[in-house]
Design a protein around this motif. Sequence first.
Motif, PDB file in Angstrom:
ATOM      1  N   PRO A  11       0.824  -1.217   0.000  1.00  0.00           N
ATOM      2  CA  PRO A  11       0.000   0.000   0.000  1.00  0.00           C
ATOM      3  C   PRO A  11       0.852   1.259   0.000  1.00  0.00           C
ATOM      4  N   VAL A  12       0.329   2.321  -0.596  1.00  0.00           N
ATOM      5  CA  VAL A  12       0.993   3.617  -0.623  1.00  0.00           C
ATOM      6  C   VAL A  12       0.125   4.621   0.131  1.00  0.00           C
ATOM      7  N   GLN A  13       0.736   5.711   0.578  1.00  0.00           N
ATOM      8  CA  GLN A  13       0.021   6.767   1.286  1.00  0.00           C
ATOM      9  C   GLN A  13      -0.159   7.970   0.361  1.00  0.00           C
ATOM     10  N   VAL A  14      -1.400   8.423   0.218  1.00  0.00           N
ATOM     11  CA  VAL A  14      -1.703   9.619  -0.558  1.00  0.00           C
ATOM     12  C   VAL A  14      -2.638  10.484   0.286  1.00  0.00           C
ATOM     13  N   ASN A  15      -2.222  11.707   0.576  1.00  0.00           N
ATOM     14  CA  ASN A  15      -3.001  12.639   1.392  1.00  0.00           C
ATOM     15  C   ASN A  15      -3.426  12.030   2.725  1.00  0.00           C
ATOM     16  N   GLY A  16      -2.611  11.152   3.274  1.00  0.00           N
ATOM     17  CA  GLY A  16      -2.915  10.541   4.564  1.00  0.00           C
ATOM     18  C   GLY A  16      -3.785   9.302   4.489  1.00  0.00           C
ATOM     19  N   PHE A  17      -4.194   8.888   3.296  1.00  0.00           N
ATOM     20  CA  PHE A  17      -5.025   7.698   3.124  1.00  0.00           C
ATOM     21  C   PHE A  17      -4.178   6.537   2.622  1.00  0.00           C
ATOM     22  N   THR A  18      -4.483   5.338   3.078  1.00  0.00           N
ATOM     23  CA  THR A  18      -3.806   4.142   2.599  1.00  0.00           C
ATOM     24  C   THR A  18      -4.477   3.694   1.305  1.00  0.00           C
ATOM     25  N   CYS A  19      -3.688   3.589   0.239  1.00  0.00           N
ATOM     26  CA  CYS A  19      -4.213   3.242  -1.084  1.00  0.00           C
ATOM     27  C   CYS A  19      -3.617   1.923  -1.543  1.00  0.00           C
ATOM     28  N   ASN A  21      -4.733   0.507  -4.742  1.00  0.00           N
ATOM     29  CA  ASN A  21      -4.809   0.413  -6.199  1.00  0.00           C
ATOM     30  C   ASN A  21      -5.005   1.809  -6.791  1.00  0.00           C
ATOM     31  N   CYS A  22      -5.083   1.874  -8.103  1.00  0.00           N
ATOM     32  CA  CYS A  22      -5.175   3.166  -8.796  1.00  0.00           C
ATOM     33  C   CYS A  22      -6.461   3.917  -8.457  1.00  0.00           C
ATOM     34  N   THR A  23      -7.558   3.204  -8.262  1.00  0.00           N
ATOM     35  CA  THR A  23      -8.822   3.844  -7.906  1.00  0.00           C
ATOM     36  C   THR A  23      -8.718   4.514  -6.551  1.00  0.00           C
ATOM     37  N   ASP A  24      -8.087   3.824  -5.596  1.00  0.00           N
ATOM     38  CA  ASP A  24      -7.879   4.410  -4.273  1.00  0.00           C
ATOM     39  C   ASP A  24      -7.030   5.672  -4.366  1.00  0.00           C
ATOM     40  N   VAL A  25      -5.986   5.650  -5.197  1.00  0.00           N
ATOM     41  CA  VAL A  25      -5.112   6.814  -5.367  1.00  0.00           C
ATOM     42  C   VAL A  25      -5.899   7.981  -5.967  1.00  0.00           C
ATOM     43  N   ASP A  26      -6.725   7.717  -6.969  1.00  0.00           N
ATOM     44  CA  ASP A  26      -7.529   8.780  -7.581  1.00  0.00           C
ATOM     45  C   ASP A  26      -8.481   9.401  -6.559  1.00  0.00           C
ATOM     46  N   ASN A  27      -9.118   8.564  -5.738  1.00  0.00           N
ATOM     47  CA  ASN A  27     -10.019   9.086  -4.708  1.00  0.00           C
ATOM     48  C   ASN A  27      -9.253   9.895  -3.669  1.00  0.00           C
ATOM     49  N   ALA A  28      -8.104   9.396  -3.238  1.00  0.00           N
ATOM     50  CA  ALA A  28      -7.317  10.090  -2.216  1.00  0.00           C
ATOM     51  C   ALA A  28      -6.817  11.439  -2.721  1.00  0.00           C
ATOM     52  N   LYS A  29      -6.497  11.544  -3.992  1.00  0.00           N
ATOM     53  CA  LYS A  29      -6.064  12.826  -4.559  1.00  0.00           C
ATOM     54  C   LYS A  29      -7.181  13.860  -4.497  1.00  0.00           C
ATOM     55  N   LYS A  30      -8.439  13.387  -4.487  1.00  0.00           N
ATOM     56  CA  LYS A  30      -9.603  14.271  -4.386  1.00  0.00           C
ATOM     57  C   LYS A  30     -10.055  14.429  -2.933  1.00  0.00           C
ATOM     58  N   HIS A  31      -9.235  13.949  -1.986  1.00  0.00           N
ATOM     59  CA  HIS A  31      -9.522  13.996  -0.546  1.00  0.00           C
ATOM     60  C   HIS A  31     -10.756  13.172  -0.196  1.00  0.00           C
ATOM     61  N   ILE A  32     -10.951  12.066  -0.895  1.00  0.00           N
ATOM     62  CA  ILE A  32     -12.022  11.121  -0.605  1.00  0.00           C
ATOM     63  C   ILE A  32     -11.381   9.894   0.029  1.00  0.00           C
ATOM     64  N   ASP A  33     -11.886   9.471   1.186  1.00  0.00           N
ATOM     65  CA  ASP A  33     -11.343   8.310   1.886  1.00  0.00           C
ATOM     66  C   ASP A  33     -11.631   7.057   1.054  1.00  0.00           C
ATOM     67  N   PRO A  34     -10.598   6.340   0.575  1.00  0.00           N
ATOM     68  CA  PRO A  34     -10.827   5.150  -0.229  1.00  0.00           C
ATOM     69  C   PRO A  34     -11.603   4.054   0.513  1.00  0.00           C
ATOM     70  N   ALA A  35     -11.496   4.023   1.842  1.00  0.00           N
ATOM     71  CA  ALA A  35     -12.233   3.024   2.608  1.00  0.00           C
ATOM     72  C   ALA A  35     -13.720   3.357   2.676  1.00  0.00           C
ATOM     73  N   HIS A  36     -14.084   4.634   2.528  1.00  0.00           N
ATOM     74  CA  HIS A  36     -15.476   5.077   2.588  1.00  0.00           C
ATOM     75  C   HIS A  36     -15.737   6.120   1.502  1.00  0.00           C
ATOM     76  N   PRO A  37     -15.730   5.710   0.230  1.00  0.00           N
ATOM     77  CA  PRO A  37     -15.852   6.695  -0.852  1.00  0.00           C
ATOM     78  C   PRO A  37     -17.201   7.406  -0.881  1.00  0.00           C
ATOM     79  N   ARG A  38     -18.248   6.802  -0.326  1.00  0.00           N
ATOM     80  CA  ARG A  38     -19.558   7.458  -0.334  1.00  0.00           C
ATOM     81  C   ARG A  38     -19.618   8.645   0.618  1.00  0.00           C
ATOM     82  N   SER A  39     -18.636   8.767   1.495  1.00  0.00           N
ATOM     83  CA  SER A  39     -18.602   9.904   2.420  1.00  0.00           C
ATOM     84  C   SER A  39     -18.229  11.203   1.720  1.00  0.00           C
TER      85      SER A  39
END
Length: 86
Positions: A11-19, A21-39
């Motif tokens: 896993p990699v860290q982006v904006n403080g979120f653990t990512c 895969n690429c989808t998690d990284v894209d969400n984290a760049k938008k400050h969306i928690d990859p574990a809870h994207p609906r938030s």
Amino acid sequence: MSIGSANYPQPVQVNGFTCRNCTDVDNAKKHIDPAHPRSGPYGIYADTDPSNPKSFIQFGGSLSGTEAATARTTARSTGQVLDIQV
């Protein structure tokens, strides 16, 4: 050529979120928690997200019926002080 796994080997860290895969990284760049994207970004829709826990502290076992202490409670009230010494 085949792709063995869509997840990263580590896993990699982006904006403080653990990512993982690429989808998690894209969400984290938008400050969306990859574990809870609906938030949503910065957790603005966290109240309506059923997958997001209501509290950051969740007790289990014998403490599962207790509530986490809030900022309004005093630290000296009975049953809410935890003294941890190492």
